[in-house]
Design an enzyme around this catalytic site. Structure first.
Site, short mmCIF file in Angstrom:
data_model
loop_
_atom_site.label_atom_id
_atom_site.label_comp_id
_atom_site.label_asym_id
_atom_site.label_seq_id
_atom_site.Cartn_x
_atom_site.Cartn_y
_atom_site.Cartn_z
N HIS A 29 0.82 -1.22 0.00
CA HIS A 29 0.00 0.00 0.00
C HIS A 29 0.86 1.27 0.00
O HIS A 29 0.36 2.34 -0.32
CB HIS A 29 -1.06 -0.02 1.11
CG HIS A 29 -0.61 0.30 2.49
ND1 HIS A 29 -0.28 -0.66 3.43
CD2 HIS A 29 -0.43 1.49 3.13
CE1 HIS A 29 0.06 -0.09 4.56
NE2 HIS A 29 -0.02 1.22 4.41
N ASP B 292 1.29 -7.66 2.28
CA ASP B 292 1.39 -6.23 2.00
C ASP B 292 2.85 -5.77 1.81
O ASP B 292 3.41 -5.09 2.66
CB ASP B 292 0.73 -5.47 3.16
CG ASP B 292 0.40 -4.03 2.82
OD1 ASP B 292 0.96 -3.51 1.84
OD2 ASP B 292 -0.42 -3.42 3.52
N SER C 278 4.00 2.37 8.36
CA SER C 278 3.82 1.32 7.37
C SER C 278 5.10 1.14 6.59
O SER C 278 5.71 2.11 6.16
CB SER C 278 2.69 1.68 6.42
OG SER C 278 1.49 1.28 7.01
N1 ARG Z 1 -4.80 0.53 7.71
C1 ARG Z 1 -3.52 0.62 7.11
C2 ARG Z 1 -2.96 2.05 7.25
O1 ARG Z 1 -3.47 2.86 7.94
C3 ARG Z 1 -3.51 0.11 5.71
C4 ARG Z 1 -4.27 0.91 4.70
C5 ARG Z 1 -4.23 0.37 3.30
N2 ARG Z 1 -5.15 -0.72 3.06
C6 ARG Z 1 -6.48 -0.58 2.77
N3 ARG Z 1 -7.21 -1.65 2.60
N4 ARG Z 1 -7.06 0.58 2.65
O2 ARG Z 1 -2.53 2.74 6.42
N1 ASP Z 2 -1.30 1.43 7.97
C1 ASP Z 2 -0.63 2.54 8.59
C2 ASP Z 2 0.34 3.20 7.59
O1 ASP Z 2 0.10 3.20 6.42
C3 ASP Z 2 0.06 2.13 9.83
C4 ASP Z 2 -0.79 2.32 11.04
O2 ASP Z 2 -1.61 3.25 11.08
O3 ASP Z 2 -0.61 1.55 11.98
O4 ASP Z 2 1.29 3.85 7.97
#
Ligand code: ARG
Ligand code: ASP
Length: 721
Positions: free
Chosen positions: A94, A229, A656
C-alpha cells in the site's frame, strides 16, 4: 512465612544481563516512539529488560554504519528498509501502490498481475518517488529559541521561522540535501534533521493485489490478518554513490549498511523493535480534548463518510468500471473511517476520559503544592476547559467543511485545483502545465458524473441539515430546498463545464485573464467557492485563533508535565521523524472468551477463501503451491508458511513499511497495520489491546521465491538461519 527468594533471584537475573530470559521472554507492551539519539540516555534498561542484544550505537550512530542507515522515509509518508548491498528497498504494497498504479495501463495492469523484474534492466523508474536517508539529527533548541523572551508571541513566531530558515538554507548546499527543523513537545524543544534524498527509484517487484491487498477493506485494521502487504524498489545513484536525477547511467546504490534477514522460529513474547517514521500522535491531550474526539470529532467524520462510502458502494456493486474508478478513493476514505470507529470503542473501553481526569487531579495537586508552580501552571487546566468549550462549534464546522467541501465531491476537488491554477496564472507564478494536464487526465479516469452528482447531493443535504444557514454561502442557500435529482442535476450540476475533460484541458491550455469568468461563473465552481469563502470568513479565522491558544496552553502543559516527571524518560509525540518503538510478539483478548494467537499462516488464507467475500480471492498459483506443499524452507514449526504476526510496538500511520527487528537487529518482518481494538493508540496507548500488525519476512521470501519465481532477488539477500 513469606519467601522473598524469588525477588532476590529476579534481581540477580536482571543484574547479570538477563541470561535467563534468553529462553523465556518477558512480554512487556511498551508505549512510546523514542528518539534514536536519546535511546542511550533513557531506554537501554528497557531494551535489556526485554531481551535485546543491541547497543544504542547499533541503532543510531554518526561514526559508523548503524541500523538507522538502512531505514528510509519512503515517499511522503511511509517507511522502507534497505535489504541488500545493491540498494534493494522493501516496503508495503500500500506504500508502493500509487507508484505501481502510475506504471500500469489497462493492457498492462501491474496492480492486478503483479510485477517482477527478472533483471536490472527490467526495473521500472517511478517518477516523483523519493527516498530519504537520515544523515544526522541533533537538538537545536537553543539555536532556535534563545533570547526571545522580550518579544511578543507573534514576533517570537516570526523569529523562530526566520532562524529555522536560515539554519536549513545554510545546510541545503545541493538539490539532494534536505534540512528540516521540527518542534517536539509543542515547541518546547527543536530538532534538526539532515537528509540525503535519492530520486531515481525503480520498481523491482510487487505481488498481485489479490496477495498484496488480500482481505482489502474487509480485513483492513483487522486481526487475524493475511495480507501480503509488500513491494520492492531499488535506489539508483551516480557511480560514486551520490544521488542524481533519473539517468540510464545510474547504478544501484551501495548503502552504508543493509538489514540482514533472520529466518526461523518466532516465539510469543520475544522482543521486537520497529524503526520508522510515525506521522502523528497526541498523547498529552487533556480530558476535554479526548471528550471532543470521542463524542464529536470522530462520530461526525464517521457519519459524513458513511454517506460517501455507501453512495459509492451502491454504484460500485453494480458497475465493474465504477468499481475500479472509485476503488482507491473508497479505500482512502474507509481507512480513517474504520480507524476512528475502533478508536471510539477503545477510548470508551479504556475509560479514557476518567483516566485523563484522574491524571489531571494528580497534576493539579502537584501544581498547587508550591506557590511558584501555582503561579506558572495554575491556570492551565481551567484554561483548557474554557478553550475547548469555545472551540466546540468551530471544530464541528471545520469538520463539516473538510469532509463535505474540501474532501467532498470530485468536482469540488477539481474546483480547488483549478482555483489555484487561475490564482497562480493571474499572479504570474510559473505553472507546470504538463503535470497539471496529467493530473486532470488522472482525475477524469477516476470520475463518474452520475456517481459524483449523487454524492454531492447527499453531502450537501447533510450540510444543510447540520450546519446553520449563515454558513451555506449564497448559491447553496438558493438551492437549499431543491436538492433533488430533477432540480440539482438538471439545473446546476449538468450545466457545469467541469463535466467535460476536453473543455477543462482547453481552459487550462488557452487560459488568459479574460477567460477567468468561464470558471468563476461555472455553477459548481461557484457553489464551492462561495462555501469556501463563507467558511473562511465566518469560522476559519476563529477556529485558527482558538486553536493557537490551545496549542500555546498545550505547550505550557507539556512543559509542566515534563517537570513533574523529573529526569526520567518522557515520551514524545510522533512527528514524521525517525523513531524507535519496542515491544514483544503478543496476541490479545478482543472480548470475553476469545484469545487471539499472535501468528497467522497460509492455512488462514484458504479458510478465508472458502467464503464468498470478494476481498478473499486467491490467485490459482498460490492455491497450487499450498496444495502441493511446495514451501521451501519458509515454514514454521507446524510446517505452514507463516504470514503475519502481531506485537505490542507503539506505531501509527507512517510506520507502514517499517522494518521489524528481533533482539539482534535482524529483520523478521515488515510493519503494515494495527489491530482495530487498539487504534486509540494515537491518543492513548492501552497495553492490553494496542497491537501492531507485521508481515512475516518468511512469507515475503516464499512469495518472491516460489510464487513469483524471482530467485535473482533471493540471491541478493543476506539470510541468517
Ligand atoms: N490501515 C492501514 C494504514 O493505515 C492500511 C491501509 C491500506 N489498506 C487498505 N485496505 N485501505 O494505512
Ligand atoms: N497502515 C498505517 C500506515 O500506512 C500504519 C498504522 O496506522 O498503523 O502507515
Amino acid at each position: 512465612m513469606m519467601n522473598y527468594d524469588w525477588l532476590f533471584r529476579l534481581r540477580r537475573a536482571i543484574l547479570v544481563g538477563l541470561v535467563i530470559l534468553s529462553t523465556t521472554f518477558m512480554s512487556v507492551a511498551d508505549e512510546g516512539m523514542w528518539i534514536p539519539t536519546l535511546l542511550k540516555k533513557y531506554n537501554m534498561d528497557d531494551l535489556q529488560r526485554l531481551g535485546f542484544r543491541l547497543s544504542a550505537d547499533d541503532v543510531y550512530s554518526v561514526n559508523h554504519a548503524s541500523l538507522k542507515d538502512a531505514v528510509v522515509l519512503f515517499g511522503g509518508g511511509c517507511t522502507g528498509e534497505v535489504i541488500s548491498s545493491e540498494g534493494l528497498v522493501l516496503t508495503n504494497h500500500h506504500c508502493g501502490y500509487s507508484s505501481i498504479q502510475s506504471l500500469s495501463s489497462v493492457e498492462n495492469n501491474l496492480l492486478k498481475s503483479g510485477f517482477w523484474a527478472k533483471s536490472r534492466s527490467e526495473e521500472l523508474y517511478s517518477p516523483s518517488l523519493k527516498v530519504r536517508f537520515l544523515e544526522r539529527m541533533e537538538e537545536v533548541t537553543d539555536k532556535i529559541t534563545s533570547n526571545l523572551e522580550s518579544l511578543s508571541k507573534a514576533q517570537q513566531k516570526e523569529k523562530i521561522q526566520e532562524r529555522i530558515l536560515s539554519l536549513t538554507q545554510e545546510l541545503e548546499t545541493d538539490l539532494f540535501t534536505e534540512a528540516v527543523v521540527k518542534p517536539i513537545l509543542y515547541g518546547n524543544q527543536y530538532f534538526l534533521y539532515v537528509y540525503k534524498v535519492y530520486k531515481d527509484i525503480r520498481l523491482v517487484g510487487a505481488p498481485p493485489s489479490t496477495i498484496g491487498k488480500f482481505g482489502g477493506d474487509t480485513d483492513n485494521w483487522v486481526w487475524p490478518r493475511h495480507t501480503g502487504d509488500f513491494s520492492m524498489f531499488r535506489i539508483y545513484a551516480n557511480t560514486d554513490g551520490s544521488p542524481s536525477e533519473y539517468s540510464d547511467d545510474n547504478i544501484p546504490l551501495k548503502t552504508k549498511t543493509f538489514l540482514k534477514i533472520k529466518l526461523g522460529k518466532l516465539e510469543k513474547g520475544e522482543p521486537t523493535m520497529v524503526i520508522g517514521y510515525p506521522g502523528k500522535t497526541q498523547l498529552y491531550l487533556p480530558s476535554p480534548a479526548i471528550n471532543m474526539y470521542q463524542t464529536t470529532s470522530f462520530p461526525t467524520r464517521i457519519n459524513i463518510r458513511d454517506i460517501k462510502l455507501s453512495t459509492w458502494k451502491n454504484f460500485m456493486d453494480k458497475d465493474p468500471k465504477i468499481e475500479i474508478q472509485y476503488a482507491s478513493k473508497y479505500a482512502r476514505t474507509a481507512n480513517g473511517w474504520k480507524k476512528w470507529k475502533g478508536a471510539i470503542l477503545g477510548l470508551s473501553r479504556f475509560h479514557a476520559i476518567e483516566r485523563k481526569k484522574d491524571a489531571e487531579k494528580k497534576f493539579q495537586l502537584w501544581v498547587d503544592s508550591e506557590p511558584e508552580r501555582k503561579k506558572s501552571y495554575g491556570s492551565i487546566l481551567p484554561r483548557f476547559d474554557s478553550l475547548y468549550a469555545q472551540f466546540a462549534i468551530y471544530n464541528e464546522r471545520h469538520i463539516y467543511y473538510q469532509e463535505v467541501v474540501e474532501r467532498g465531491a470530485d468536482l469540488f476537488q477539481l474546483s480547488t485545483i483549478l482555483n489555484s491554477f487561475i490564482h497562480d496564472k493571474d499572479k504570474g507564478i510559473l505553472v507546470d502545465q504538463t503535470s497539471l494536464l496529467n493530473k486532470i487526465d488522472k482525475f477524469y479516469n477516476d470520475y463518474n458524473p452520475v456517481v459524483d452528482a449523487e454524492v454531492m447531493m447527499q453531502l450537501l443535504s447533510l450540510y444543510i441539515d447540520s450546519v446553520a444557514p449563515e454558513f451555506y454561502g449564497k448559491s447553496l442557500y438558493k438551492i437549499r430546498d431543491k436538492l433533488n435529482d430533477k432540480y440539482f442535476v438538471k439545473k446546476v450540476y449538468n450545466k457545469s463545464f467541469l463535466l467535460d475533460k476536453e473543455s477543462v484541458k482547453d481552459f487550462v491550455v488557452n487560459y488568459s485573464r479574460s477567460e477567468r469568468s468561464k470558471l468563476t461563473k461555472d455553477p459548481i465552481f461557484k457553489l464551492k467557492y462561495e462555501m469556501d469563502q463563507t467558511y473562511v470568513f465566518t469560522s476559519f479565522f476563529k477556529y485558527q485563533y482558538i486553536n493557537e491558544q490551545i496549542e500555546a496552553n498545550q505547550k505550557s502543559y507539556v512543559k509542566a508535565l515534563k517537570e513533574m516527571n523529573g529526569r526520567t524518560r518522557f515520551k514524545v509525540d510522533a512527528n514524521l521523524t525517525m523513531r524507535v518503538s519496542y515491544g514483544s510478539i503478543e496476541g490479545y483478548s478482543p472480548k470475553d472468551g476469545v484469545i487471539y494467537r499472535p501468528f497467522t499462516s497460509l492455512k488462514g488464507i484458504f479458510e478465508k477463501s472458502q467464503t464468498d467475500i470478494m476481498d478473499y480471492t486467491v490467485p490459482q498459483k498460490l492455491i497450487d503451491l499450498y496444495k502441493s506443499k511446495d514451501f521451501g524452507n519458509y515454514i514454521n514449526e507446524e510446517g505452514q508458511v507463516p504470514v503475519a504476526f502481531c506485537a505490542s510496538n507503539h506505531t501509527t500511520g507512517g510506520n507502514s513499511g517499517s522494518p521489524v527487528l528481533n533482539r539482534d537487529g535482524y529483520l523478521i518482518g515488515v510493519n503494515f497495520d494495527r489491530c482495530w481494538d487498539g487504534t486509540m493508540s494515537d491518543l492513548m496507548f492501552d497495553p492490553q489491546y494496542c497491537r501492531n500488525i507485521i508481515l512475516d519476512i518468511r512469507y515475503v521470501l516464499f512469495l518472491i521465491d516460489k510464487f513469483s519465481n524471482a530467485p535473482n532477488l533471493i540471491d541478493e539477500l543476506e539470510i541468517v538461519q
